[in-house]
Design an enzyme around this catalytic site. Structure first.
Site, PDB file in Angstrom:
ATOM      1  N   TYR A 136       0.847  -1.182   0.000  1.00 16.40           N
ATOM      2  CA  TYR A 136       0.000   0.000   0.000  1.00 16.40           C
ATOM      3  C   TYR A 136       0.889   1.241   0.000  1.00 16.40           C
ATOM      4  CZ  TYR A 136      -3.795   3.158   0.742  1.00 16.40           C
ATOM      5  OH  TYR A 136      -4.703   4.163   0.550  1.00 16.40           O
ATOM      6  N   GLN A 265      11.837  15.310  11.699  1.00 11.63           N
ATOM      7  CA  GLN A 265      10.752  14.465  12.191  1.00 11.63           C
ATOM      8  C   GLN A 265       9.450  15.246  12.252  1.00 11.63           C
ATOM      9  OE1 GLN A 265      11.668  11.405  12.483  1.00 11.63           O
ATOM     10  NE2 GLN A 265       9.502  10.968  12.544  1.00 11.63           N
ATOM     11  N   HIS A 268       6.894  15.829   9.304  1.00 14.78           N
ATOM     12  CA  HIS A 268       6.005  14.785   8.771  1.00 14.78           C
ATOM     13  C   HIS A 268       4.533  15.125   9.005  1.00 14.78           C
ATOM     14  CE1 HIS A 268       8.443  11.654   7.051  1.00 14.78           C
ATOM     15  NE2 HIS A 268       9.282  11.722   8.060  1.00 14.78           N
ATOM     16  N   GLU A 333      10.944   5.206  17.629  1.00 12.20           N
ATOM     17  CA  GLU A 333      11.093   4.685  16.267  1.00 12.20           C
ATOM     18  C   GLU A 333      12.512   4.968  15.759  1.00 12.20           C
ATOM     19  OE1 GLU A 333       8.737   6.866  13.515  1.00 12.20           O
ATOM     20  OE2 GLU A 333       8.928   5.384  11.902  1.00 12.20           O
ATOM     21  N   HIS A 334      12.921   6.230  15.829  1.00  9.28           N
ATOM     22  CA  HIS A 334      14.267   6.641  15.419  1.00  9.28           C
ATOM     23  C   HIS A 334      15.028   7.116  16.648  1.00  9.28           C
ATOM     24  CE1 HIS A 334      11.574   7.647  11.940  1.00  9.28           C
ATOM     25  NE2 HIS A 334      12.499   6.983  11.267  1.00  9.28           N
ATOM     26  N   ASP A 367      16.597   7.391   6.284  1.00  8.66           N
ATOM     27  CA  ASP A 367      15.267   7.381   5.662  1.00  8.66           C
ATOM     28  C   ASP A 367      15.335   7.047   4.180  1.00  8.66           C
ATOM     29  OD1 ASP A 367      13.919   8.024   7.942  1.00  8.66           O
ATOM     30  OD2 ASP A 367      13.739  10.165   7.496  1.00  8.66           O
ATOM     31  N   HIS A 426      -3.504 -39.303  20.052  1.00 14.58           N
ATOM     32  CA  HIS A 426      -2.116 -38.837  19.962  1.00 14.58           C
ATOM     33  C   HIS A 426      -1.179 -39.903  20.548  1.00 14.58           C
ATOM     34  CE1 HIS A 426      -3.855 -34.849  19.253  1.00 14.58           C
ATOM     35  NE2 HIS A 426      -2.640 -34.355  19.053  1.00 14.58           N
TER      36      HIS A 426
END
Lengths: 438, 438
Positions: A136, A265, A268, A333-334, A367, A426
């Site tokens: 996507y 950052q 964004h 995240e970073h 990135d 079993h």
């Protein structure tokens, strides 16, 4: 009004203020949930007809036939060839580095393995690529060709035979960089669809769009909700929240560099989070001044300002050790270790999507083109999840070949445990193999 | 009425009948969904008080204090010591083999790796264990100590510091084998809670139950729904559907063995699926006769009969190659290649949770003690997911250290792509690093 929150771990109200800065509600909206469920059910039952209707309604793209939703390979190649040479070469150079890194990843942890133990039993795992995956790619304001590379290249390196991209083209407007990136990254088929209807088409298949085994890639709240709903029917990658950076600084990096990293950052979106942790108050002042000076020079000033005022913070810590401990609580995240000796601190850092070491390693290099993936766990999910990678496009099957001799040893153990669980078939399946192999 | 469906790939209606046999709706029930959401919200807001109320209501376990929900290590050890020596030794032998396999897995694909490229840039991934995981163990009719081993041991091998088990004890009745398995597997803490309320307690934490980073383990529809809801807040393993076996036979295995293997799947529950594919009609007849003869000897006859009549099938194929192709369409959880030369067929089999090679490798040996995990993808999800393993209890962080020299090469590439995406701060962060390193 100051650009960012300023916190100090020695303040009495630090914990409360820190919690407020970190707070982000990932709760989904009930109206979105219900809308998404209706779209999923409709595309599942009516296929292409529903897909065309939703694409007309949401993307203002009116087509008579679902076949017209497909972008040909020739169109992807033409988009690439239409670019100037600087952009073409940048795309190719980034793709080559990303491919090389993921090939190393395939070697390091994406290989089948097996061994025979002393009784001749073979045990192992067979690693195989997924047959078909869907990627996507958002259209509109956040159309990122780099995301095409970061999703498609690991799939290609893993050996996925059929990589299907979906990208909405609102009003029919196509982003040539996105199409070019699809060409460079080796996407096999592409469709101009988006939203929950695109996720439904990939998850269930329609006459035109093939059903895939896994869907990856970022999207808006509708896409995220749709992916969560089809999870189980198909695989999905993580559900991404707002992007975050946490910079650990010892004061040795030029303040302008760190200021720009925090901006990169924040630009964004308004919910993105930028945090700077440092034991040196004067350095925090210097970065704050650099930010005040540099911010008006940036086109996305308004977004950056909203993001920093809402969720940004400069945090003075008692020590670098304390800064590392706080970073582990955030699980960013970073994570930039913008320090003279980053390898001193790296071992203390347990939770992060990607760790950027040293002043020269700006997040933006990672990135786009350093090589590792830029699809990373957000919102603290680095506590338990990992960057997108080759392994996300593979699956493993256990291999077990019990020798006749080993069946004599394993049979009584399995039978004892199976009887203990009340699973007599079993137990007897194990017992039937006794005495036959010797 | 015959015990199982009998299909032949040469019949005109094969595709339709095959689709009916495979059909399983994983759709969740709206009433369950709403009940689960209410429980999750309540435990999240009221913590221990809500947990005690739900435990009293659903498990008929009435306690005054949440602390009484915890099972001490001494109680787990005592349960182990209360077992007879045969059961004790079987548990320990199984645990040792499972541990050894997962240690090999850790070596094969759970290690950190890094490399420096020619310009001095360090790239890699750091692999670290999760801090704390929750293992859901069902109580009641499907209380499986082997599942405790299969969930806890990979976590322990991965190096998880805090393994928290939850197991409902309806009416206060504890399963000594489950407690003993927790002792053997190295579970750190255990609580007698279950259902959606246990999932909520693990996902959000209460005063008594610590918040975990990931929840694994099977459960009923409430547990599955709750896990799906908290996904994102915490990690989860797969959402398990009914268990399945597909046996590929060339006619060389004693029919009784295959009959018992099909039973051992069917005895799990009425929705379990048992399929036998073979090109030899006479062999299918022989297995059918063996099943008729053996079934009345099994205590779980009624469950097995319901499962086989509803979802079992004997399928005659044109060839072994066709049987392998059909198996790939099913992507079964358990796949037995009960053939004289299983390695001839194994390369053709692309999708399966676990592949059992050769007549001696009954699924039940793998379920208990061969070594590989018995938590496997069900309902065709082996197309995109994998057995539970050490990697599910680890996460990876990318490592990037761009050298000053490399920043000069990467900066223009990153800047070009960032400007193309309209992210000017990204571009300028890369550009600020230019000319400083030389």
């Amino acid at each position: 009004m100051s650009l960012m929150h300023r916190l100090n771990t020695q303040d009495a109200d630090f914990e409360a203020r820190f919690a407020r800065v970190l707070h982000w509600s990932g709760e989904t909206d009930d109206a979105i949930e219900q809308g998404v469920q209706a779209i999923l059910a409709d595309v599942r039952s009516r296929g292409d007809a529903a897909l065309l209707e939703y694409t007309a309604r949401w993307d203002r793209l009116h087509l008579d036939h679902a076949a017209a939703l497909e972008l040909s390979s020739a169109e992807l190649r033409a988009a690439f060839e239409s670019l100037g040479s600087v952009q073409r070469e940048a795309l190719q150079a980034a793709a080559a580095r990303v491919r090389r890194y993921h090939e190393r990843q395939l070697q390091a942890c994406g290989q089948s393995w097996s061994y025979r133990d002393e009784d001749g039993t073979l045990l192992g795992q067979k690693v195989t690529p997924l047959d078909r995956v869907g990627i996507y790619v958002p259209g509109g304001k956040a159309a990122y060709p780099s995301s095409v590379l970061m999703n498609a290249i690991p799939a290609q390196v893993a050996g996925v035979g059929d990589i299907v991209m979906v990208v909405p083209t609102p009003g029919g407007e196509k982003n040539p960089l996105v199409l070019a990136a699809a060409h460079v990254a080796g996407v096999h088929r592409a469709f101009t669809i988006g939203g929950a209807q695109a996720v439904a088409a990939l998850a269930y298949g329609t006459a035109t769009v093939p059903r895939v085994d896994k869907i990856t890639g970022p999207g808006n709240a509708y896409v995220a909700s749709a992916k969560k709903h089809v999870f189980g029917q198909v695989g999905i990658d993580m559900i991404a929240g707002p992007s975050e950076i946490l910079v650990l600084a010892d004061g040795s990096t030029p303040p302008d560099w760190v200021a720009m990293d925090l901006f990169s950052q924040a630009e964004h979106d308004e919910l993105a989070q930028s945090l700077l942790l440092c034991p040196d108050a004067a350095y925090l002042d210097a970065v704050a001044q650099a930010m005040e000076r540099l911010l008006p020079t940036l086109p996305r000033e308004a977004v950056i300002r909203a993001s920093l005022q809402g969720r940004g913070a400069l945090i003075q810590t008692r020590s670098m050790e304390e800064a590392c401990a706080l970073s582990n609580r955030v699980a960013p995240e970073h994570l930039e270790i913008s320090c003279a000796d980053p390898h001193r601190w790296e071992p203390l850092l347990r939770h992060a999507g990607a760790i950027f070491l040293g002043a020269f390693t700006s997040e933006s290099l990672g990135d786009y083109c350093a090589g590792p993936n830029h699809v990373l766990p957000t919102s603290g999910t680095a506590r338990f999840s990992s960057p997108l990678g080759v392994m996300d496009f593979q699956k493993r099957s256990s291999l077990i070949e019990v020798s006749a001799a080993a069946a004599q040893v394993l049979g009584p153990i399995a039978a004892t445990l199976a009887y203990g669980e009340g699973l007599q078939a079993h137990a007897r399946a194990a017992e039937l193999r006794l005495c036959h192999g010797s």
